[in-house]
Write a protein that holds these residues in place. Structure first.
Motif, mmCIF file in Angstrom:
data_model
loop_
_atom_site.group_PDB
_atom_site.id
_atom_site.type_symbol
_atom_site.label_atom_id
_atom_site.label_comp_id
_atom_site.label_asym_id
_atom_site.label_seq_id
_atom_site.Cartn_x
_atom_site.Cartn_y
_atom_site.Cartn_z
ATOM 1 N N GLN A 104 0.832 -1.192 0.000
ATOM 2 C CA GLN A 104 0.000 0.000 0.000
ATOM 3 C C GLN A 104 0.866 1.241 0.000
ATOM 4 N N ASP A 105 0.266 2.345 -0.379
ATOM 5 C CA ASP A 105 0.973 3.614 -0.410
ATOM 6 C C ASP A 105 1.241 4.060 1.028
ATOM 7 N N SER A 106 2.506 4.037 1.441
ATOM 8 C CA SER A 106 2.844 4.339 2.830
ATOM 9 C C SER A 106 2.625 5.799 3.186
ATOM 10 N N SER A 107 2.575 6.685 2.183
ATOM 11 C CA SER A 107 2.360 8.107 2.478
ATOM 12 C C SER A 107 0.964 8.360 3.055
ATOM 13 N N GLU A 108 0.041 7.436 2.829
ATOM 14 C CA GLU A 108 -1.308 7.590 3.369
ATOM 15 C C GLU A 108 -1.368 7.331 4.873
ATOM 16 N N TYR A 109 -0.276 6.822 5.444
ATOM 17 C CA TYR A 109 -0.265 6.473 6.864
ATOM 18 C C TYR A 109 0.673 7.364 7.676
ATOM 19 N N GLU A 110 1.063 8.493 7.117
ATOM 20 C CA GLU A 110 1.967 9.384 7.838
ATOM 21 C C GLU A 110 1.318 9.944 9.101
ATOM 22 N N ASP A 111 0.039 10.274 9.024
ATOM 23 C CA ASP A 111 -0.655 10.809 10.206
ATOM 24 C C ASP A 111 -0.750 9.765 11.316
ATOM 25 N N GLU A 112 -1.032 8.515 10.939
ATOM 26 C CA GLU A 112 -1.138 7.460 11.943
ATOM 27 C C GLU A 112 0.207 7.211 12.623
ATOM 28 N N ILE A 113 1.283 7.218 11.840
ATOM 29 C CA ILE A 113 2.618 7.027 12.421
ATOM 30 C C ILE A 113 2.963 8.186 13.344
ATOM 31 N N ALA A 114 2.604 9.402 12.926
ATOM 32 C CA ALA A 114 2.851 10.578 13.772
ATOM 33 C C ALA A 114 2.066 10.498 15.077
ATOM 34 N N ASP A 115 0.818 9.997 15.013
ATOM 35 C CA ASP A 115 0.017 9.837 16.232
ATOM 36 C C ASP A 115 0.679 8.840 17.191
ATOM 37 N N LEU B 255 0.505 -0.841 21.449
ATOM 38 C CA LEU B 255 1.684 -1.632 21.076
ATOM 39 C C LEU B 255 1.293 -3.056 20.687
ATOM 40 N N GLY B 256 0.198 -3.565 21.263
ATOM 41 C CA GLY B 256 -0.281 -4.886 20.861
ATOM 42 C C GLY B 256 -0.690 -4.912 19.394
ATOM 43 N N TYR B 257 -1.386 -3.850 18.956
ATOM 44 C CA TYR B 257 -1.745 -3.740 17.538
ATOM 45 C C TYR B 257 -0.495 -3.581 16.677
ATOM 46 N N VAL B 258 0.419 -2.724 17.111
ATOM 47 C CA VAL B 258 1.636 -2.469 16.336
ATOM 48 C C VAL B 258 2.463 -3.739 16.201
ATOM 49 N N GLU B 259 2.549 -4.512 17.275
ATOM 50 C CA GLU B 259 3.317 -5.753 17.228
ATOM 51 C C GLU B 259 2.743 -6.713 16.196
ATOM 52 N N ASN B 260 1.445 -6.869 16.174
ATOM 53 C CA ASN B 260 0.820 -7.790 15.220
ATOM 54 C C ASN B 260 0.873 -7.273 13.792
ATOM 55 N N ARG B 261 0.860 -5.952 13.634
ATOM 56 C CA ARG B 261 0.849 -5.362 12.293
ATOM 57 C C ARG B 261 2.242 -5.328 11.647
ATOM 58 N N PHE B 262 3.276 -4.994 12.458
ATOM 59 C CA PHE B 262 4.551 -4.614 11.858
ATOM 60 C C PHE B 262 5.766 -5.398 12.343
ATOM 61 N N PHE B 263 5.621 -6.289 13.292
ATOM 62 C CA PHE B 263 6.787 -6.999 13.810
ATOM 63 C C PHE B 263 6.647 -8.489 13.517
ATOM 64 N N PRO B 264 7.131 -8.936 12.352
ATOM 65 C CA PRO B 264 7.034 -10.358 12.001
ATOM 66 C C PRO B 264 7.963 -11.192 12.877
ATOM 67 N N PRO B 265 7.622 -12.447 13.087
ATOM 68 C CA PRO B 265 8.469 -13.297 13.931
ATOM 69 C C PRO B 265 9.762 -13.732 13.266
ATOM 70 N N HIS C 14 -6.035 1.038 11.479
ATOM 71 C CA HIS C 14 -7.283 0.355 11.171
ATOM 72 C C HIS C 14 -7.464 0.187 9.666
ATOM 73 N N LYS C 15 -6.980 1.137 8.874
ATOM 74 C CA LYS C 15 -7.187 1.100 7.417
ATOM 75 C C LYS C 15 -6.501 -0.081 6.747
ATOM 76 N N LEU C 16 -5.525 -0.682 7.407
ATOM 77 C CA LEU C 16 -4.830 -1.813 6.790
ATOM 78 C C LEU C 16 -5.731 -3.035 6.648
ATOM 79 N N GLY C 17 -6.809 -3.079 7.428
ATOM 80 C CA GLY C 17 -7.732 -4.192 7.326
ATOM 81 C C GLY C 17 -7.829 -4.961 8.629
ATOM 82 N N PRO C 18 -8.721 -5.963 8.691
ATOM 83 C CA PRO C 18 -8.888 -6.763 9.912
ATOM 84 C C PRO C 18 -7.581 -7.420 10.328
#
Length: 677
Positions: free
Chosen positions: A116-127, A155-165, A474-478
Motif C-alpha cells: 500500500q501507499d505508505s504516504s497515506e499512513y503518515e498521520d497514523e505514524i505521527a500519532d 503496542l499490541g496492535y503495532v506488534e501484530n501489524r509490523f513486527f514479524p516473527p 485500522h485502514k490496513l484491514g482486519p
C-alpha cells in the motif's frame, strides 16, 4: 503528557535521572573500551595505564550510582503537600528512554508487506510517535495511567501489524534501568511493552504517595493505588519472565510487589487510627494486632531486600527504611499492649472470659509460669508484664533510631526523625511512670505478639479492558488477516463482466470476504481470479472491512456494467525465526554492563536439524559463551541497515509464485537461474 520543561519537583527529579543515565552510559562505554584494550595489549606499560584508568572509571560509576540512589530516596517530593506527621512512603521513579523514530521502518514495511501507499499512513505514524512521547511525562493521576495503558494496548496492535516473527524491522528501543541507570537496547518490541508496564506500576506508586493521608478518602485511595501497583508489577513478572533489565527481573519485581503491599498495609493501619485511638481494652487489642501485622510485613520486605541477587541493586536506603519501619511498628505493638496491662485493671463488672480470650490471642506462646487470667487479676503481674513490654518497645525504638542515624539519606528526612523520636519519648515517659524501688526483681521477658489483621491486602490485577483503544492502523484491514505473520501477493486487478446477472463464484467469510466455488469457465476465472482470493476493493472502493452481504450488494449495484476488483492471494511462509537473545553478562551483578541484542547471524548447516527457537530475552547458552564482562552498544544506531545478512535467493521467492517486480508491478514468473544471475 505533562510539559517536560515544567519546573515541578517531580519533573526536576526525572530530568536529573535522565542526565545521570547519560553520564553512566558514557562511563560504561569508556570502561568497555578500556577492558577491550586490556585484553588486547601485551605491553606492560600500556596495561598499567589502562588499569589506572579503569580504577578511575569504576570510582566514577560508584559515585553516579550513589547519586541515582539519592534520587530514588527523594521521597519528600512525591508526598502530599499538606502538613503531615507520618513516615514517608516510597514511590518508584519512571524508567527513562530515548526517542524512537517509527517513520521509515513502518512506511517501508507498509509498502513492502502490505503493498500500500505508505504516504497515506503518515498521520497514523505521527500519532503513534506523539503518544509515545507523551508517555515519557505522564500526569500523576488517572489520566496519566489511562494514557500509559492506551499506549501499551496500542503496542499490541503495532506488534501484530509490523513486527514479524522472522526478522527485525530496524526499530531500536533503549530503556534505562531504574536502579542502576544501565541502558538496555533491543529491536524487540516486548522490551517496550515491559518497560511501559513498569512505568504504569511506578505511576501508581507515585499516586499512592501523593494521597492525603490525613483524610479517610485519601487513605482509601492510597491503599487502592498501592494494591494496583502491586498488581501491575506482579503481572509484569508473570508475563515477561526473561527481561534483561535488573529492575524488571523476577527477583526484583517480587521484592517491589512485597514493598507495595506493605505500604498498603501501613495505610490500612493509619486508616483505622485516623479518628484517634481510644484508651479502651478491646480497641487497644485490635490496634496491637494490626500494627504488629505492619511490622511483620516490613520485616519480610527487609529480609527479601537483603537476598541475592536483589541486594546488589536495591537502594541501600530502601532496605534500611524497611528495617526502620519494621522496628518502629513492632515497638508500637508492644507499647499498645503495655498500655492495656498498665492502664486497665479488671473491674467487677468486666467480662473476664472475653478479656482473657482477647489477651490470649495476642500471644503466640505464653511464657512459662504465666496464666493470662491470673495476670488480669493480679495487679503486680500486670505491672511487671506491662513494664516488660515497655522495655521491649524502647529497645525497638532505639534500634530504629540507630539504623536511621547510620544512613545518610534517611538522616536528612526530617519528618522521619520527628516521628521516631516522638514515639521513643512517649515510651520512655510511660516506662518512667511505672518505675518503683523493687524494679530489679522484675525479670519477666515480654513474649512476641501475634500479628493479625481484619483487612487482608492483596494485589489488584490490571483492568486493561476498561480502556478503549482504536487501532491507529485500522485502514490496513482486519488484524486476523492483515498481520505481519501472513504474506500475500501484491493486489491484482480483475475486470469482472457479469453474465446474465451471474458472477460465476460465491463469497464466504467475514471481513474481508473470500472467493470460493469459482466456476473455471466464468469470465472472472479467465481474468485471473483464483479460488481462495480475498477481495479488498470493488470499483475503487475499499472493502476490507465489509461482509459478504455488503460486497454482494456493491456487485449487484453495478448491474451488467464491468467492474474492477482488487484481490490478493495468501502465501505460505516457511522462514524460521532468528535465534537471537539478549543475555546477561557473566559478571554483571558486580559491574555495570550494557545489554544489547547479539547481532551475530547463526550459521546452520541445511542438512542439520534446526535447534529449538529461543524465547524472548532468554539466557541462551550460545550467547552466554560469547558474552564478555561488557557488551557495547552499536556505534551507529541509525545505520542498522548496514548489517548485511547472507540470504539465499530461494528464501525471497516462493517456488510456486516466483515473480519479479518492475516499478512495483507484478510481471511474468522468473526462472530460478535468472534469479541467481
Amino acid at each position: 503528557g505533562c510539559n517536560p520543561l515544567a519546573e515541578t519537583g517531580r519533573s526536576k527529579l526525572q530530568n536529573q535521572r535522565a542526565v545521570l543515565n547519560q553520564q553512566i552510559l558514557r562511563a560504561v562505554r569508556m570502561r568497555a573500551g578500556a577492558e577491550n584494550l586490556l585484553r588486547a595489549t601485551t605491553n606492560n606499560k600500556v596495561r598499567e595505564q589502562v588499569l589506572l584508568e579503569l580504577s578511575f572509571v569504576n570510582s566514577d560509576l560508584q559515585i553516579l550510582k550513589e547519586e541515582l540512589e539519592g534520587l530514588n530516596i527523594s521521597v519528600e517530593v512525591y508526598q502530599n503537600a499538606e502538613e503531615t506527621f507520618s513516615i514517608p512512603l516510597v514511590p518508584l521513579g519512571l524508567k527513562e528512554t530515548k526517542d524512537v523514530d517509527f517513520t521509515l521502518p513502518l512506511k517501508d514495511f507498509i509498502l513492502e508487506h502490505y503493498s500500500q501507499d505508505s504516504s497515506e499512513y503518515e498521520d497514523e505514524i505521527a500519532d503513534l510517535m506523539d503518544l509515545r512521547q507523551a508517555c515519557r511525562t505522564p500526569s500523576r493521576d488517572e489520566a496519566g495511567i489511562e494514557m500509559l495503558i492506551s499506549y501499551f494496548l496500542q503496542l499490541g496492535y503495532v506488534e501484530n501489524r509490523f513486527f514479524p516473527p522472522t526478522r527485525h524491522i530496524g526499530v531500536l528501543f533503549t530503556w534505562y534501568d531504574s536502579f542502576t541507570g544501565v541502558p538496555v537496547c533491543q529491536q524487540n518490541l516486548l522490551l517496550e511493552k515491559a518497560s511501559i508496564l513498569f512505568n504504569i506500576g511506578a505511576l501508581y506508586t507515585q499516586i499512592g504517595t501523593r494521597c492525603n493521608r490525613q483524610t479517610q478518602a485519601g487513605l482509601e485511595n492510597a491503599v487502592d493505588a498501592f494494591q494496583k501497583a502491586a498488581g501491575v508489577l506482579s503481572y509484569l513478572k508473570e508475563t515477561f519472565t526473561h527481561t534483561p533489565s535488573y529492575d524488571m527481573s523476577p527477583a526484583m519485581l517480587n521484592v517491589l510487589v512485597k514493598m507495595m503491599l506493605a505500604q498498603a498495609q501501613e495505610c490500612v493501619f493509619e486508616q483505622i487510627g485516623l479518628s484517634g485511638i481510644r484508651n479502651e481494652f478491646f480497641t487497644l487489642v485490635k490496634m496491637t494486632q494490626e500494627v504488629a501485622k505492619v511490622g511483620e510485613v516490613y520485616m519480610l520486605v527487609n529480609t527479601a531486600m537483603n537476598q541475592e541477587p536483589v541486594k546488589e541493586n536495591i537502594p541501600y536506603s530502601w532496605s534500611k527504611l524497611a528495617q526502620i519501619k519494621s522496628d518502629h511498628y513492632k515497638a508500637l505493638a508492644h507499647y499498645f499492649i503495655a498500655t492495656i496491662l498498665c492502664d486497665h485493671e479488671l473491674q467487677p463488672g468486666d467480662d473476664e472470659d472475653q478479656q482473657e480470650k482477647a489477651l490470649s490471642q495476642l500471644y503466640d506462646n505464653v511464657p512459662e509460669g504465666l496464666v493470662v487470667l491470673a495476670v488480669l487479676k493480679d495487679k503486680v503481674q500486670r505491672k511487671q508484664l506491662g513494664k516488660a513490654h515497655l522495655h521491649k518497645a524502647i529497645v525497638y525504638h532505639e534500634e530504629a533510631l540507630r539504623v536511621c542515624g547510620l544512613c545518610k539519606k534517611l538522616r536528612n528526612i526530617e519528618v522521619l526523625q520527628e516521628v521516631l523520636t516522638a514515639a521513643h519519648k512517649r515510651s520512655l515517659l510511660k516506662y518512667a511512670q511505672q518505675e518503683t524501688e523493687d524494679d530489679f526483681l522484675s525479670l519477666i521477658q515480654a513474649p512476641d505478639i501475634q500479628p493479625k489483621t481484619e483487612h487482608k491486602i492483596e494485589t489488584i490485577a490490571p483492568q486493561f479492558s476498561k480502556v478503549k483503544v482504536k487501532d491507529f492502523f485500522h485502514k490496513l484491514g482486519p488484524l486476523t488477516v492483515f498481520s505481519a505473520k501472513q504474506r500475500w501477493t501484491a493486489p491484482r486487478t480483475i475486470c469482472l463482466h457479469p453474465e446474465a446477472g451471474e458472477l460465476g463464484f460465491s463469497l464466504k467469510g467475514g471481513s474481508p470476504v473470500q472467493v470460493y466455488c469459482l466456476d473455471p469457465a466464468c469470465s472472472a476465472a479467465s481474468a485471473g481470479l483464483k479460488e481462495g482470493d480475498y477481495i479488498v476493493s470493488v470499483g475503487g472502493m475499499d472493502c476490507k472491512w465489509l461482509g459478504v452481504n455488503e460486497v454482494l450488494e456493491k456487485l449487484r449495484s453495478v448491474g451488467k456494467q464491468p467492474v474492477e476488483l482488487e484481490v490478493i492471494s495468501c502465501q505460505d511462509t516457511a522462514a524460521s525465526l532468528h535465534s537471537k537473545s539478549a543475555t546477561y553478562s557473566m559478571g554483571m551483578q558486580k559491574t555495570y554492563s550494557l545489554i544489547c541484542l547479539a547481532m551475530d547471524e547463526d550459521k546452520m548447516d541445511q542438512t542439520k536439524k534446526a535447534p529449538l527457537k529461543l524465547p524472548f530475552l532468554s539466557w541462551g547458552t550460545k550467547n552466554r559463551q560469547k558474552a564478555a564482562s561488557t557488551l557495547c552498544l552499536p556505534s551507529a544506531v541509525a545505520g542498522s541497515s548496514q548489517i548485511k545478512k547472507k540470504l539465499s535467493p530461494f528464501t525471497l521467492f516462493n517456488t510456486e509464485n516466483r515473480c519479479k517486480l518492475v516499478d512495483g508491478c507484478v510481471t511474468q514468473p522468473l526462472d530460478a537461474s535468472r534469479v541467481l544471475q
